[in-house]
Design a protein around this motif. Structure first.
Motif, PDB file in Angstrom:
ATOM      1  N   TRP A 145       0.827  -1.219   0.000  1.00  0.00           N
ATOM      2  CA  TRP A 145       0.000   0.000   0.000  1.00  0.00           C
ATOM      3  C   TRP A 145       0.861   1.268   0.000  1.00  0.00           C
ATOM      4  N   LEU A 146       1.967   1.254   0.752  1.00  0.00           N
ATOM      5  CA  LEU A 146       2.831   2.433   0.776  1.00  0.00           C
ATOM      6  C   LEU A 146       3.469   2.649  -0.589  1.00  0.00           C
ATOM      7  N   LEU A 147       3.940   1.570  -1.209  1.00  0.00           N
ATOM      8  CA  LEU A 147       4.513   1.684  -2.555  1.00  0.00           C
ATOM      9  C   LEU A 147       3.464   2.182  -3.542  1.00  0.00           C
ATOM     10  N   ALA A 148       2.248   1.690  -3.437  1.00  0.00           N
ATOM     11  CA  ALA A 148       1.166   2.146  -4.325  1.00  0.00           C
ATOM     12  C   ALA A 148       0.930   3.648  -4.176  1.00  0.00           C
ATOM     13  N   SER A 149       1.032   4.140  -2.936  1.00  0.00           N
ATOM     14  CA  SER A 149       0.831   5.587  -2.731  1.00  0.00           C
ATOM     15  C   SER A 149       1.930   6.396  -3.404  1.00  0.00           C
ATOM     16  N   TYR A 150       3.157   5.856  -3.439  1.00  0.00           N
ATOM     17  CA  TYR A 150       4.264   6.525  -4.119  1.00  0.00           C
ATOM     18  C   TYR A 150       4.104   6.473  -5.641  1.00  0.00           C
ATOM     19  N   LEU A 151       3.576   5.352  -6.134  1.00  0.00           N
ATOM     20  CA  LEU A 151       3.467   5.144  -7.580  1.00  0.00           C
ATOM     21  C   LEU A 151       2.267   5.847  -8.200  1.00  0.00           C
ATOM     22  N   ALA A 152       1.268   6.172  -7.394  1.00  0.00           N
ATOM     23  CA  ALA A 152       0.001   6.679  -7.935  1.00  0.00           C
ATOM     24  C   ALA A 152       0.197   7.909  -8.819  1.00  0.00           C
ATOM     25  N   GLY A 153       0.959   8.879  -8.334  1.00  0.00           N
ATOM     26  CA  GLY A 153       1.159  10.096  -9.126  1.00  0.00           C
ATOM     27  C   GLY A 153       1.870   9.843 -10.442  1.00  0.00           C
ATOM     28  N   PRO A 154       3.025   9.162 -10.436  1.00  0.00           N
ATOM     29  CA  PRO A 154       3.728   8.903 -11.691  1.00  0.00           C
ATOM     30  C   PRO A 154       2.955   8.006 -12.655  1.00  0.00           C
ATOM     31  N   VAL A 155       2.199   7.034 -12.142  1.00  0.00           N
ATOM     32  CA  VAL A 155       1.507   6.091 -13.015  1.00  0.00           C
ATOM     33  C   VAL A 155       0.193   6.656 -13.549  1.00  0.00           C
ATOM     34  N   ILE A 156      -0.577   7.304 -12.689  1.00  0.00           N
ATOM     35  CA  ILE A 156      -1.908   7.788 -13.095  1.00  0.00           C
ATOM     36  C   ILE A 156      -1.864   9.251 -13.535  1.00  0.00           C
ATOM     37  N   LYS A 157      -1.096  10.055 -12.846  1.00  0.00           N
ATOM     38  CA  LYS A 157      -0.868  11.466 -13.172  1.00  0.00           C
ATOM     39  C   LYS A 157      -2.116  12.322 -12.920  1.00  0.00           C
ATOM     40  N   GLY A 158      -1.864  13.631 -12.763  1.00  0.00           N
ATOM     41  CA  GLY A 158      -2.940  14.605 -12.615  1.00  0.00           C
ATOM     42  C   GLY A 158      -3.704  14.461 -11.305  1.00  0.00           C
ATOM     43  N   ASP A 159      -4.895  15.063 -11.289  1.00  0.00           N
ATOM     44  CA  ASP A 159      -5.728  15.030 -10.081  1.00  0.00           C
ATOM     45  C   ASP A 159      -6.121  13.610  -9.704  1.00  0.00           C
ATOM     46  N   ALA A 160      -6.379  12.775 -10.715  1.00  0.00           N
ATOM     47  CA  ALA A 160      -6.760  11.387 -10.439  1.00  0.00           C
ATOM     48  C   ALA A 160      -5.633  10.656  -9.721  1.00  0.00           C
ATOM     49  N   GLY A 161      -4.393  10.940 -10.114  1.00  0.00           N
ATOM     50  CA  GLY A 161      -3.245  10.328  -9.458  1.00  0.00           C
ATOM     51  C   GLY A 161      -3.110  10.792  -8.020  1.00  0.00           C
ATOM     52  N   ALA A 162      -3.330  12.080  -7.776  1.00  0.00           N
ATOM     53  CA  ALA A 162      -3.254  12.622  -6.418  1.00  0.00           C
ATOM     54  C   ALA A 162      -4.341  12.023  -5.533  1.00  0.00           C
ATOM     55  N   GLN A 163      -5.544  11.861  -6.094  1.00  0.00           N
ATOM     56  CA  GLN A 163      -6.635  11.270  -5.331  1.00  0.00           C
ATOM     57  C   GLN A 163      -6.332   9.812  -4.992  1.00  0.00           C
ATOM     58  N   MET A 164      -5.806   9.076  -5.960  1.00  0.00           N
ATOM     59  CA  MET A 164      -5.485   7.675  -5.715  1.00  0.00           C
ATOM     60  C   MET A 164      -4.367   7.547  -4.690  1.00  0.00           C
ATOM     61  N   ALA A 165      -3.402   8.442  -4.725  1.00  0.00           N
ATOM     62  CA  ALA A 165      -2.323   8.422  -3.741  1.00  0.00           C
ATOM     63  C   ALA A 165      -2.883   8.595  -2.333  1.00  0.00           C
ATOM     64  N   SER A 166      -3.872   9.491  -2.197  1.00  0.00           N
ATOM     65  CA  SER A 166      -4.503   9.714  -0.897  1.00  0.00           C
ATOM     66  C   SER A 166      -5.254   8.472  -0.422  1.00  0.00           C
ATOM     67  N   VAL A 167      -5.962   7.821  -1.349  1.00  0.00           N
ATOM     68  CA  VAL A 167      -6.692   6.592  -1.016  1.00  0.00           C
ATOM     69  C   VAL A 167      -5.718   5.508  -0.545  1.00  0.00           C
ATOM     70  N   CYS A 168      -4.630   5.351  -1.268  1.00  0.00           N
ATOM     71  CA  CYS A 168      -3.646   4.328  -0.924  1.00  0.00           C
ATOM     72  C   CYS A 168      -2.964   4.624   0.405  1.00  0.00           C
ATOM     73  N   LEU A 169      -2.716   5.899   0.675  1.00  0.00           N
ATOM     74  CA  LEU A 169      -2.068   6.272   1.919  1.00  0.00           C
ATOM     75  C   LEU A 169      -2.977   5.980   3.108  1.00  0.00           C
ATOM     76  N   LYS A 170      -4.272   6.228   2.950  1.00  0.00           N
ATOM     77  CA  LYS A 170      -5.221   5.922   4.026  1.00  0.00           C
ATOM     78  C   LYS A 170      -5.289   4.420   4.265  1.00  0.00           C
ATOM     79  N   ALA A 171      -5.283   3.652   3.185  1.00  0.00           N
ATOM     80  CA  ALA A 171      -5.279   2.192   3.322  1.00  0.00           C
ATOM     81  C   ALA A 171      -3.999   1.731   4.011  1.00  0.00           C
ATOM     82  N   PHE A 172      -2.892   2.336   3.629  1.00  0.00           N
ATOM     83  CA  PHE A 172      -1.613   1.998   4.262  1.00  0.00           C
ATOM     84  C   PHE A 172      -1.668   2.261   5.760  1.00  0.00           C
TER      85      PHE A 172
END
Length: 202
Positions: A145-172
């Motif tokens: 989950w922590l790695l996913a939060s780091y990867l979210a921005g580079p992989v998804i990009k934009g606002d969607a990537g930032a939102q996914m990073a937040s979701v992953c960080l909460k799960a972590f």
């Protein structure tokens, strides 16, 4: 047990990315492999540093260095290269005593030094563990989950990537809390436990 590649693929899957990596060392050529090669070591070492994990705790007698005498401490020791987090500086095995104060700093040559007022000091610390086969399942889940939060921005990009990073960080944070409780419950020393070296004194 999950390999480094398994952990990276699980992290990508939690982002909804269907890539299946075969290698990140060296990276196989895909953008996902490049991102994982960059962020996996960072995520692993960050998680190791966050808690005194039992599986990563080591105890070694420190290697004494020639001190410059300018630090205000009596002794200088080389910090182990695999040290992620210091727990305690202790007397050597067989010598009675509690943990003692210490200071860490980098010398002019870049070497990390532990300074302390004790001869033959022992260090208890969290080591950098690269062998994923010794990771407990809960630690692995938190790392994914922590790695996913780091990867979210580079992989998804934009606002969607930032939102996914937040979701992953909460799960972590949720998984991490459970993992640390589980790890802390792995040791329950008896109140009347007497170390062997004290028993030997009769």
């Amino acid at each position: 047990m999950a390999s480094v590649i398994d952990i990276c693929n699980l992290a990508l899957a939690r982002l909804g990315d269907n890539a299946t990596l075969a290698s990140i060392d060296p990276p196989e050529g895909s953008a996902q492999a490049e991102h994982c090669a960059r962020f996996y070591p960072m995520a692993r070492d960050t998680l190791l540093e966050m808690h005194p994990w039992k599986f990563a705790t080591r105890r070694v007698q420190l290697a004494q260095l020639v001190d410059d005498g300018l630090s205000g401490w009596s002794f200088a020791y080389a910090k182990p290269q695999d040290c992620i987090r210091i727990h305690d500086v202790l007397p050597p095995a067989g010598r009675m005593g509690a943990a003692v104060p210490y200071a860490t700093e980098a010398r002019a040559d870049g070497a990390e030094v532990i300074r302390v007022d004790m001869d033959d000091a022992t260090l208890r610390y969290t080591a950098r563990i690269e062998d994923t086969t010794v990771f407990p399942p809960a630690f692995t889940d938190a790392l994914v989950w922590l790695l996913a939060s780091y990867l979210a921005g580079p992989v998804i990009k934009g606002d969607a990537g930032a939102q996914m990073a937040s979701v992953c960080l909460k799960a972590f944070q949720s998984v991490y809390a459970a993992a640390t409780v589980s790890d802390s419950n792995q040791q329950r020393p008896a109140r009347d436990h007497v170390p062997d070296w004290i028993q030997a004194r009769g």
